[in-house]
Each structure stands twice: as C-alpha cells, then as structure tokens.
Scaffold this active site. Structure first.
Site, PDB file in Angstrom:
ATOM      1  N   LYS A 173     -10.931  -0.876   7.104  1.00 57.99           N
ATOM      2  CA  LYS A 173      -9.663  -0.687   7.817  1.00 57.99           C
ATOM      3  C   LYS A 173     -10.007  -0.228   9.230  1.00 57.99           C
ATOM      4  O   LYS A 173     -10.549   0.871   9.400  1.00 57.99           O
ATOM      5  CB  LYS A 173      -8.825   0.364   7.087  1.00 57.99           C
ATOM      6  CG  LYS A 173      -7.607   0.837   7.861  1.00 57.99           C
ATOM      7  CD  LYS A 173      -6.778   1.823   7.038  1.00 57.99           C
ATOM      8  CE  LYS A 173      -5.743   2.497   7.930  1.00 57.99           C
ATOM      9  NZ  LYS A 173      -4.671   3.154   7.194  1.00 57.99           N
ATOM     10  N   GLU A 204       0.892  -1.172   0.000  1.00 57.85           N
ATOM     11  CA  GLU A 204       0.000   0.000   0.000  1.00 57.85           C
ATOM     12  C   GLU A 204       0.922   1.211   0.000  1.00 57.85           C
ATOM     13  O   GLU A 204       1.541   1.533   1.002  1.00 57.85           O
ATOM     14  CB  GLU A 204      -0.880  -0.019   1.257  1.00 57.85           C
ATOM     15  CG  GLU A 204      -1.717   1.246   1.415  1.00 57.85           C
ATOM     16  CD  GLU A 204      -2.286   1.395   2.835  1.00 57.85           C
ATOM     17  OE1 GLU A 204      -2.603   0.374   3.492  1.00 57.85           O
ATOM     18  OE2 GLU A 204      -2.404   2.550   3.292  1.00 57.85           O
ATOM     19  N   ARG A 213       1.462  10.054   1.214  1.00 58.54           N
ATOM     20  CA  ARG A 213       1.967  11.025   2.204  1.00 58.54           C
ATOM     21  C   ARG A 213       3.167  11.785   1.692  1.00 58.54           C
ATOM     22  O   ARG A 213       3.527  12.824   2.225  1.00 58.54           O
ATOM     23  CB  ARG A 213       2.378  10.295   3.486  1.00 58.54           C
ATOM     24  CG  ARG A 213       1.204   9.764   4.228  1.00 58.54           C
ATOM     25  CD  ARG A 213       1.643   8.866   5.365  1.00 58.54           C
ATOM     26  NE  ARG A 213       0.610   7.895   5.594  1.00 58.54           N
ATOM     27  CZ  ARG A 213       0.644   6.952   6.520  1.00 58.54           C
ATOM     28  NH1 ARG A 213       1.677   6.859   7.320  1.00 58.54           N
ATOM     29  NH2 ARG A 213      -0.347   6.120   6.641  1.00 58.54           N
TER      30      ARG A 213
END
Ligand code: 3PG
Length: 226
Positions: free
Chosen positions: A142, A54, A58
C-alpha cells in the site's frame, strides 16, 4: 508477487485473493459509523459492480461488521483495514477478514498474516520501507499516503529498482486521478474513501455509493482495456 515458502493450498488461496483485488482495481476504504451500515453499504458496492470492501478498525463497528458481511455476502471480498497491531490482525483474521491492510510496515502484523495464510498489504512510502515490506512477505504494498508523497511520479521513479513489486496507492485517490494510477504497470489497484465517505453512510446515501462504485469500475475498464 508470488507466494514463496507457503504450503500449496494456502499459497494458491492467497494468490487468488491478490488476483481478485487486482482484477477489481479499486479497494473501497470504509469507516463504518455503525454495524447497521455494513450490509446496505456492501449491497450498494455490489450493485455498482465492486463487490469488495476494506473495513477499517477505526471504529468499533468495523470488527463486528466483518463476520456479518462474510455471512451475508459470501461471494464478496472483505478485508480489514487500519490494522496496526498483531493482536488486531489476529482478531480480524479470526472474524473472517480475507485480506489485511496496514497503514505502515509493521513486521508483527505481516508475520501474523503470513502465518495464517492471509494476504497482507502493508503501507510503505520510502524505498527502505518498500524493501522491508517485500522482504517480510507483503502480498501487495500500500503506497500511502500516495497523493502528498508524489503520487504517480513517485511510483514511476521507484518502478526501476522495485520492478516486481505491485502497489495499491491510497490517500488522495479520486475519480480524477484513478486512471493515471491504474495505467502504471506497477499499480495493482487503488484504495480510497471517496466511494463511501462516513457522511454518506451516516446520511444513508447508498444510491450515491452505488453510482460512485459504478463510475470507478468504468474508469478501471477504460484504463485497462481503453
Ligand atoms: C486510508 O485510510 O487508507 C486513507 O485515509 C484513504 O485516503 P483517502 O481518504 O484520501 O482516500
């Protein structure tokens, strides 16, 4: 969770990606310091038996790395993480992200992913958020940040009302508690940064990443087939 209201082919593709995430059991959450780190990182994960990442948005390297990795490692599973807006979801999917992970339950992000036929894993940490995420079409939920919100005990407590929901606990997962999570029927996989911390990538410690991936996969096997 099945994929209702999707055309057959798209629905099957989404289901097969969800099954691969579940079968691997671990989602390495990656913050790339530079795009050059991407290929050796994925080599190390693959060598450790975990051909999945993943790639978070960021850092600017994240969005650039996704198409590179899709081309260099076509058999691996490459998702986008920290997707907080519909625009980021579109950018990530356009560049080839095969699944999308969000820190919270953002209905616009979920809608974009559903419309494009891409599995979406929204973050949720209350019964209301879990219900909202599922209703909007989450493929997996999640559970974030798992550790500080009750971890395994939280998941056991909500397994009653949300028995069809499969979770990807993330936040505070490590080799010490990975098995405990994976032993819960509600858990599809666990996410975390422990496999490839930004400092490991910055120092080029790819051997360590391979070793951590290989250890994680041994824990998955033991937890599931003991
Ligand atoms: C995430 O971004 O999903 C979390 O920050 C991961 O948490 P961890 O660093 O405890 O694995």
């Amino acid at each position: 969770m099945s994929e209702p209201n999707m055309p057959d082919t798209k629905g099957r593709e989404m289901q097969s990606i969800v099954e691969r995430i579940t079968s691997l059991g671990v989602v390495p959450v990656i913050e790339l310091g530079s795009v050059e780190q991407a290929a050796p990182l994925l080599e190390a994960l693959c060598a450790g038996g975990l051909p999945s990442a993943e790639i978070t948005l960021r850092t600017p390297a994240g969005i650039e790395a996704i198409p590179l990795l899709r081309r260099s490692h076509p058999d691996a599973l490459i998702g986008a993480g920290t997707v907080r807006t519909a625009e980021d979801a579109r950018r990530a999917i356009d560049r080839g992200a095969q699944f999308v992970v969000s820190p919270g339950t953002d209905l616009d992000v979920i809608a974009v992913c559903r419309a494009q036929g891409i599995p979406v894993l929204p973050g949720a940490c209350t019964p209301t958020e879990i219900g909202t995420a599922v209703k909007a079409g989450a493929s997996l939920v999640k559970f974030f940040p798992a550790g500080v919100l009750g971890g395994v005990n939280f998941l056991k407590a909500i397994a009653g009302p949300f028995r069809e929901v499969r979770f990807v606990p993330t936040g505070g997962v490590s080799p010490d508690n990975l098995a405990e999570y994976l032993e819960l029927p509600a858990v599809a996989a666990c996410g975390g940064t422990w496999l490839a911390k930004p400092a490991m990538l910055a120092d080029g410690r790819y051997d360590q990443i391979e070793k951590l991936a290989s250890e994680a996969m041994a824990i998955v096997r033991e937890a599931r087939h003991g």
